[in-house]
Motif scaffolding. Sequence first.
Motif, mmCIF file in Angstrom:
data_model
loop_
_atom_site.group_PDB
_atom_site.id
_atom_site.type_symbol
_atom_site.label_atom_id
_atom_site.label_comp_id
_atom_site.label_asym_id
_atom_site.label_seq_id
_atom_site.Cartn_x
_atom_site.Cartn_y
_atom_site.Cartn_z
ATOM 1 N N THR A 3 0.825 -1.201 0.000
ATOM 2 C CA THR A 3 0.000 0.000 0.000
ATOM 3 C C THR A 3 0.860 1.252 0.000
ATOM 4 O O THR A 3 2.083 1.194 0.112
ATOM 5 C CB THR A 3 -0.935 0.039 1.227
ATOM 6 N N SER A 4 0.204 2.389 -0.098
ATOM 7 C CA SER A 4 0.896 3.681 -0.074
ATOM 8 C C SER A 4 0.823 4.324 1.306
ATOM 9 O O SER A 4 1.132 5.495 1.462
ATOM 10 C CB SER A 4 0.248 4.618 -1.094
ATOM 11 N N LEU A 5 0.403 3.582 2.301
ATOM 12 C CA LEU A 5 0.228 4.131 3.643
ATOM 13 C C LEU A 5 1.540 4.161 4.409
ATOM 14 O O LEU A 5 2.452 3.380 4.151
ATOM 15 C CB LEU A 5 -0.809 3.318 4.416
ATOM 16 N N GLY A 6 1.595 5.051 5.398
ATOM 17 C CA GLY A 6 2.779 5.147 6.240
ATOM 18 C C GLY A 6 4.021 5.445 5.428
ATOM 19 O O GLY A 6 4.013 6.249 4.517
ATOM 20 N N ASP A 7 5.092 4.764 5.757
ATOM 21 C CA ASP A 7 6.368 4.971 5.063
ATOM 22 C C ASP A 7 6.543 4.020 3.885
ATOM 23 O O ASP A 7 7.606 3.962 3.293
ATOM 24 C CB ASP A 7 7.524 4.771 6.040
ATOM 25 N N ARG A 8 5.493 3.269 3.571
ATOM 26 C CA ARG A 8 5.609 2.289 2.494
ATOM 27 C C ARG A 8 5.727 2.980 1.150
ATOM 28 O O ARG A 8 5.125 4.010 0.915
ATOM 29 C CB ARG A 8 4.408 1.353 2.514
ATOM 30 N N LYS A 9 6.456 2.378 0.281
ATOM 31 C CA LYS A 9 6.690 2.953 -1.040
ATOM 32 C C LYS A 9 5.995 2.155 -2.136
ATOM 33 O O LYS A 9 6.336 2.268 -3.300
ATOM 34 C CB LYS A 9 8.198 2.998 -1.331
ATOM 35 N N GLY A 10 5.009 1.313 -1.746
ATOM 36 C CA GLY A 10 4.333 0.461 -2.713
ATOM 37 C C GLY A 10 3.622 1.234 -3.804
ATOM 38 O O GLY A 10 3.629 0.844 -4.965
ATOM 39 N N GLY A 11 2.997 2.333 -3.458
ATOM 40 C CA GLY A 11 2.371 3.186 -4.448
ATOM 41 C C GLY A 11 1.113 2.649 -5.083
ATOM 42 O O GLY A 11 0.593 3.250 -6.016
ATOM 43 N N LEU A 12 0.598 1.529 -4.617
ATOM 44 C CA LEU A 12 -0.583 0.942 -5.246
ATOM 45 C C LEU A 12 -1.897 1.541 -4.756
ATOM 46 O O LEU A 12 -2.935 1.286 -5.349
ATOM 47 C CB LEU A 12 -0.604 -0.579 -5.020
ATOM 48 N N THR A 13 -1.868 2.324 -3.691
ATOM 49 C CA THR A 13 -3.128 2.828 -3.119
ATOM 50 C C THR A 13 -3.069 4.340 -2.865
ATOM 51 O O THR A 13 -3.237 4.801 -1.735
ATOM 52 C CB THR A 13 -3.445 2.088 -1.801
ATOM 53 N N PRO A 14 -2.895 5.151 -3.895
ATOM 54 C CA PRO A 14 -2.776 6.594 -3.689
ATOM 55 C C PRO A 14 -4.044 7.228 -3.101
ATOM 56 O O PRO A 14 -3.953 8.162 -2.309
ATOM 57 C CB PRO A 14 -2.473 7.138 -5.086
ATOM 58 N N TYR A 15 -5.219 6.727 -3.465
ATOM 59 C CA TYR A 15 -6.460 7.302 -2.931
ATOM 60 C C TYR A 15 -6.606 6.994 -1.444
ATOM 61 O O TYR A 15 -7.052 7.830 -0.668
ATOM 62 C CB TYR A 15 -7.675 6.807 -3.716
ATOM 63 N N LEU A 16 -6.201 5.799 -1.053
ATOM 64 C CA LEU A 16 -6.235 5.433 0.360
ATOM 65 C C LEU A 16 -5.267 6.312 1.149
ATOM 66 O O LEU A 16 -5.573 6.759 2.254
ATOM 67 C CB LEU A 16 -5.881 3.953 0.533
ATOM 68 N N ALA A 17 -4.106 6.600 0.582
ATOM 69 C CA ALA A 17 -3.131 7.478 1.236
ATOM 70 C C ALA A 17 -3.694 8.887 1.390
ATOM 71 O O ALA A 17 -3.518 9.529 2.433
ATOM 72 C CB ALA A 17 -1.829 7.506 0.440
ATOM 73 N N THR A 18 -4.404 9.378 0.377
ATOM 74 C CA THR A 18 -5.034 10.705 0.456
ATOM 75 C C THR A 18 -6.068 10.729 1.567
ATOM 76 O O THR A 18 -6.118 11.663 2.372
ATOM 77 C CB THR A 18 -5.688 11.070 -0.892
ATOM 78 N N ALA A 20 -6.167 8.839 4.204
ATOM 79 C CA ALA A 20 -5.461 8.757 5.491
ATOM 80 C C ALA A 20 -4.905 10.114 5.902
ATOM 81 O O ALA A 20 -4.948 10.479 7.079
ATOM 82 C CB ALA A 20 -4.334 7.723 5.406
ATOM 83 N N ARG A 21 -4.392 10.887 4.945
ATOM 84 C CA ARG A 21 -3.865 12.218 5.270
ATOM 85 C C ARG A 21 -4.973 13.163 5.727
ATOM 86 O O ARG A 21 -4.722 14.093 6.473
ATOM 87 C CB ARG A 21 -3.140 12.807 4.056
ATOM 88 N N GLN A 22 -6.198 12.935 5.284
ATOM 89 C CA GLN A 22 -7.325 13.792 5.668
ATOM 90 C C GLN A 22 -7.924 13.399 7.001
ATOM 91 O O GLN A 22 -8.736 14.130 7.555
ATOM 92 C CB GLN A 22 -8.415 13.738 4.587
#
Length: 179
Positions: A3-18, A20-22
Amino acid sequence: QLTSLGDRKGGLTPYLATLARQGAEFLNFHTSLPHTTKALFSLLTGQFPSAGQDIAEAVPVSKPYASLVTILRDNFNFRSAFFQSAKGNFEARPGLVSNLGFDKFWAREDLNDQSAFLGYLSSDEFSMIKPIVEWIKASDRPFFLTVLCSASHDPYEVPDWYAQPGENLLERYKQTISY
């Protein structure tokens, strides 16, 4: 790891990362058992689930367990819903959802669209968006919403509109995470 969460660099879940930032992202959060039903019980109640293969947490109880759901309902007038793309009877989910104190339960059968079903377990996850939005808009009360996606479970299938199936198991799994 993907996933793209936390410090992970997977980049497969940009919408989930967005998302999470909100809101709030819990980076050091672990479940006591690597099984979805048991993990849901543990994460929402703070209690250890049964270590056995049975789904004891889904056996109907007379009154819901103390959970994040019941605390928010009883103290802050929250409403709650549990949406899942899996079949409603999968692992006795209605019992678990009731035991956790949710007001509403929505499952794959509520979709009434056989063409959106994926594999034996899941439906097109995007098919949940409309009923979720309708539920959210039905009241101005604050809410606690749980959305359980299942496409990332075996057999790792995504809808035809999203992508052609990957050539191997790892590629199909990555597709489901991205989807």
